[in-house]
Design an enzyme around this catalytic site. Sequence first.
Site, PDB file in Angstrom:
ATOM      1  N   THR A  85       0.869  -1.183   0.000  1.00  0.00           N
ATOM      2  CA  THR A  85       0.000   0.000   0.000  1.00  0.00           C
ATOM      3  C   THR A  85       0.906   1.233   0.000  1.00  0.00           C
ATOM      4  OG1 THR A  85      -0.141  -0.235   2.413  1.00  0.00           O
ATOM      5  CG2 THR A  85      -2.019  -1.025   1.131  1.00  0.00           C
ATOM      6  N   THR A 121      -1.341  -2.404   5.574  1.00  0.00           N
ATOM      7  CA  THR A 121      -1.685  -1.192   6.333  1.00  0.00           C
ATOM      8  C   THR A 121      -2.544  -0.316   5.431  1.00  0.00           C
ATOM      9  OG1 THR A 121       0.432  -1.362   7.474  1.00  0.00           O
ATOM     10  CG2 THR A 121      -0.729   0.757   7.600  1.00  0.00           C
ATOM     11  N   GLU A 146      -0.408  -5.847  10.799  1.00  0.00           N
ATOM     12  CA  GLU A 146       0.886  -6.486  11.080  1.00  0.00           C
ATOM     13  C   GLU A 146       1.829  -5.480  11.731  1.00  0.00           C
ATOM     14  OE1 GLU A 146       2.058  -9.791  10.560  1.00  0.00           O
ATOM     15  OE2 GLU A 146       3.541  -8.803  11.828  1.00  0.00           O
ATOM     16  N   LEU A 148       5.199  -6.384  12.486  1.00  0.00           N
ATOM     17  CA  LEU A 148       6.564  -6.907  12.434  1.00  0.00           C
ATOM     18  C   LEU A 148       7.574  -5.797  12.155  1.00  0.00           C
ATOM     19  CD1 LEU A 148       7.895  -7.071   9.342  1.00  0.00           C
ATOM     20  CD2 LEU A 148       6.173  -8.830   9.088  1.00  0.00           C
ATOM     21  N   LYS A 206      -2.999   0.215  13.883  1.00  0.00           N
ATOM     22  CA  LYS A 206      -1.744   0.142  13.129  1.00  0.00           C
ATOM     23  C   LYS A 206      -1.194   1.529  12.814  1.00  0.00           C
ATOM     24  CE  LYS A 206       1.666  -1.154  10.710  1.00  0.00           C
ATOM     25  NZ  LYS A 206       2.868  -1.684  11.359  1.00  0.00           N
ATOM     26  N   LEU A 252      14.349   6.892  21.078  1.00  0.00           N
ATOM     27  CA  LEU A 252      14.824   8.249  21.364  1.00  0.00           C
ATOM     28  C   LEU A 252      16.255   8.413  20.856  1.00  0.00           C
ATOM     29  CD1 LEU A 252      13.524   9.279  24.919  1.00  0.00           C
ATOM     30  CD2 LEU A 252      12.662   9.981  22.685  1.00  0.00           C
ATOM     31  N   GLY A 255      19.163  11.453  15.257  1.00  0.00           N
ATOM     32  CA  GLY A 255      20.042  11.160  14.126  1.00  0.00           C
ATOM     33  C   GLY A 255      19.451  11.659  12.826  1.00  0.00           C
ATOM     34  N   CYS A 262       7.422   1.952   5.579  1.00  0.00           N
ATOM     35  CA  CYS A 262       6.232   2.054   6.435  1.00  0.00           C
ATOM     36  C   CYS A 262       6.037   3.431   7.051  1.00  0.00           C
ATOM     37  CB  CYS A 262       6.265   0.975   7.511  1.00  0.00           C
ATOM     38  SG  CYS A 262       6.019  -0.685   6.838  1.00  0.00           S
ATOM     39  N   LYS A 265       5.356   6.744   4.748  1.00  0.00           N
ATOM     40  CA  LYS A 265       4.118   6.716   3.952  1.00  0.00           C
ATOM     41  C   LYS A 265       2.883   6.508   4.846  1.00  0.00           C
ATOM     42  CE  LYS A 265       3.368   1.933   3.341  1.00  0.00           C
ATOM     43  NZ  LYS A 265       2.187   1.223   3.823  1.00  0.00           N
TER      44      LYS A 265
HETATM   45  P1  NAD Z   1       6.336  -5.399  -0.580  1.00  0.00           P
HETATM   46  O1  NAD Z   1       6.332  -4.399  -1.666  1.00  0.00           O
HETATM   47  O2  NAD Z   1       7.632  -5.980  -0.127  1.00  0.00           O
HETATM   48  O3  NAD Z   1       5.394  -6.622  -0.967  1.00  0.00           O
HETATM   49  C1  NAD Z   1       4.170  -6.513  -1.598  1.00  0.00           C
HETATM   50  C2  NAD Z   1       4.003  -7.706  -2.528  1.00  0.00           C
HETATM   51  O4  NAD Z   1       2.678  -7.745  -3.041  1.00  0.00           O
HETATM   52  C3  NAD Z   1       4.943  -7.665  -3.739  1.00  0.00           C
HETATM   53  O5  NAD Z   1       5.707  -8.835  -3.774  1.00  0.00           O
HETATM   54  C4  NAD Z   1       3.973  -7.566  -4.921  1.00  0.00           C
HETATM   55  O6  NAD Z   1       4.463  -8.214  -6.086  1.00  0.00           O
HETATM   56  C5  NAD Z   1       2.748  -8.240  -4.363  1.00  0.00           C
HETATM   57  N1  NAD Z   1       1.507  -7.949  -5.077  1.00  0.00           N
HETATM   58  C6  NAD Z   1       1.079  -6.765  -5.594  1.00  0.00           C
HETATM   59  N2  NAD Z   1      -0.118  -6.907  -6.163  1.00  0.00           N
HETATM   60  C7  NAD Z   1      -0.484  -8.209  -6.019  1.00  0.00           C
HETATM   61  C8  NAD Z   1      -1.618  -8.960  -6.396  1.00  0.00           C
HETATM   62  N3  NAD Z   1      -2.645  -8.399  -7.022  1.00  0.00           N
HETATM   63  N4  NAD Z   1      -1.657 -10.274  -6.079  1.00  0.00           N
HETATM   64  C9  NAD Z   1      -0.622 -10.848  -5.437  1.00  0.00           C
HETATM   65  N5  NAD Z   1       0.487 -10.177  -5.055  1.00  0.00           N
HETATM   66  C10 NAD Z   1       0.551  -8.882  -5.339  1.00  0.00           C
HETATM   67  O7  NAD Z   1       5.605  -4.709   0.654  1.00  0.00           O
HETATM   68  P2  NAD Z   1       5.671  -5.129   2.204  1.00  0.00           P
HETATM   69  O8  NAD Z   1       6.770  -4.388   2.875  1.00  0.00           O
HETATM   70  O9  NAD Z   1       5.610  -6.602   2.327  1.00  0.00           O
HETATM   71  O10 NAD Z   1       4.324  -4.463   2.729  1.00  0.00           O
HETATM   72  C11 NAD Z   1       3.061  -5.026   2.448  1.00  0.00           C
HETATM   73  C12 NAD Z   1       2.030  -4.369   3.330  1.00  0.00           C
HETATM   74  O11 NAD Z   1       2.311  -4.646   4.686  1.00  0.00           O
HETATM   75  C13 NAD Z   1       1.982  -2.841   3.247  1.00  0.00           C
HETATM   76  O12 NAD Z   1       0.682  -2.403   3.416  1.00  0.00           O
HETATM   77  C14 NAD Z   1       2.851  -2.416   4.411  1.00  0.00           C
HETATM   78  O13 NAD Z   1       2.527  -1.112   4.851  1.00  0.00           O
HETATM   79  C15 NAD Z   1       2.463  -3.461   5.436  1.00  0.00           C
HETATM   80  N6  NAD Z   1       3.467  -3.703   6.461  1.00  0.00           N
HETATM   81  C16 NAD Z   1       4.765  -3.880   6.120  1.00  0.00           C
HETATM   82  C17 NAD Z   1       5.701  -4.111   7.104  1.00  0.00           C
HETATM   83  C18 NAD Z   1       7.166  -4.215   6.775  1.00  0.00           C
HETATM   84  O14 NAD Z   1       7.978  -4.129   7.703  1.00  0.00           O
HETATM   85  N7  NAD Z   1       7.562  -4.398   5.538  1.00  0.00           N
HETATM   86  C19 NAD Z   1       5.300  -4.166   8.454  1.00  0.00           C
HETATM   87  C20 NAD Z   1       3.955  -4.041   8.760  1.00  0.00           C
HETATM   88  C21 NAD Z   1       3.042  -3.799   7.757  1.00  0.00           C
END
Ligand code: NAD
Length: 436
Positions: A85, A121, A146, A148, A206, A252, A255, A262, A265
């Site tokens: 997202t 998110t 999530e 993580l 979140k 805290l 830097g 995340c 955005k």
């Molecule tokens: P990312 O870009 O690494 O992964 C997203 C994946 O979705 C990509 O591999 C993409 O090819 C795939 N995708 C896109 N459209 C698709 C579809 N129609 N069908 C199947 N797969 C599709 O992003 P991310 O970091 O894994 O984040 C994913 C979500 O989780 C976001 O909303 C992010 O805000 C949230 N999030 C991420 C983290 C983090 O630490 N990375 C932590 C918590 C929440």
Amino acid sequence: MRISVIGCGYLGAVHAAAMASIGHEVVGIDVDQHKIDALSRGEAPFFEPGLPELLAEGIESGRLRFTTDIAAAAGAQIHFVGVGTPQQAGRYAADLTYVNAALDSLLPYLRPGDVVAGKSTVPVGTAAELATRVAPTGATLTWNPEFLREGWAVQDTIDPDRLVLGVPSGAAGERAAQLVREVFYPAVDKGTPFIVTDYATAELVKVAANAFLATKISFINAMAEIAEVTGADVTQLADAIGHDERIGRRFLGAGIGFGGGCLPKDIRAFAARAEELGKHESVTFLREVDAINLRRRDRAVQLVIDALGGSVFGKRVAVLGAAFKPHSDDVRDSPALDAAVRLHGLGASVVVTDPQAVENARRVHPQLSYALDRDDAVRYADAILLATEWDEYRREFAPAHASSLTHGRIVIDGRNALDPATWRSAGWTYHGMGRP
Ligand code: NAD
């Protein structure tokens, strides 16, 4: 339990592997063929400690597979959606294209009683809208945000500090919550808080958590700005206020500020959503949090310029770190790379190094020079900018050794991760962020 995970990026790939490791039968689905090929071979398509082992174990056991074919979701009892997202181009709002596309592709394979658990998110209000599209299938939509942390994603997924689930009211919601409880049984059995709530609260938990963390970082960075004009030391200030358990020392670290895929955005999307809801004044402070954060990147670049006598033109600058934080190869909105690009734009000869993120950084910014090896990066440098606090730079880089490689003796510590006294006594000019 049979589980599908749609979207196999930083979140989804770990989630799929973690679910298989606790005994579920999992299919991970993504539209990116390269990613799926790598995952199917048991290779992590990005750096995440512990993930390769988990993938190998899952594939070996036969409980974990990956495909680009969404039809493989058919038959799963629960479908986790973890697609990206990102921020919309030219706007602050979240781009929900991928969430909408993933859900549309999944709809034909949903059966009555299935549970869809959104993990991406999303702006508050998204789940309620998506639920209307899921309803005709007889499946139930839930939202399971999530929390993580990249670098600790495996542990955070298997053993989270809390689970949050937004469900619709009534029997379907209760059934869905029970199913999700069973999915996360190891965490639930050991008493991990499991908060079942409505969609809006789950979505807001979140973004509120990320807004709070971002605010905490920008708070201390605002104090760093004041410290810089008063001669105070923000690291001592942070230690001192951090002893108050109501405040706490974590997050805290003054830097060069936060970055990644995340926090930046998410706070922008939150502000944009609040505006749509007619409540922009409630989170106006997030604009300031963002602005403080971005000013720290300017500050780090300015420190390099000042330290080099007013211009970086023709000077060689080694940037230690490209990832937005250590233990990750993620370069999305990385402060380190941002600073490197700006210095390059000012005519410096910039060499960037990172233990894991060079490949990703090169793809996004091919105009920069890269070195895989830290010592190669700093060789002949006029100044060093420490931008990502990997142990290789903060603990395992002795100033005497650095002196044997560099041309200049200037270090800008963008993470306040080095000991100023050690570097200064070795003949270096040390500049921290918000410290004298
Ligand atoms: P990312 O870009 O690494 O992964 C997203 C994946 O979705 C990509 O591999 C993409 O090819 C795939 N995708 C896109 N459209 C698709 C579809 N129609 N069908 C199947 N797969 C599709 O992003 P991310 O970091 O894994 O984040 C994913 C979500 O989780 C976001 O909303 C992010 O805000 C949230 N999030 C991420 C983290 C983090 O630490 N990375 C932590 C918590 C929440």
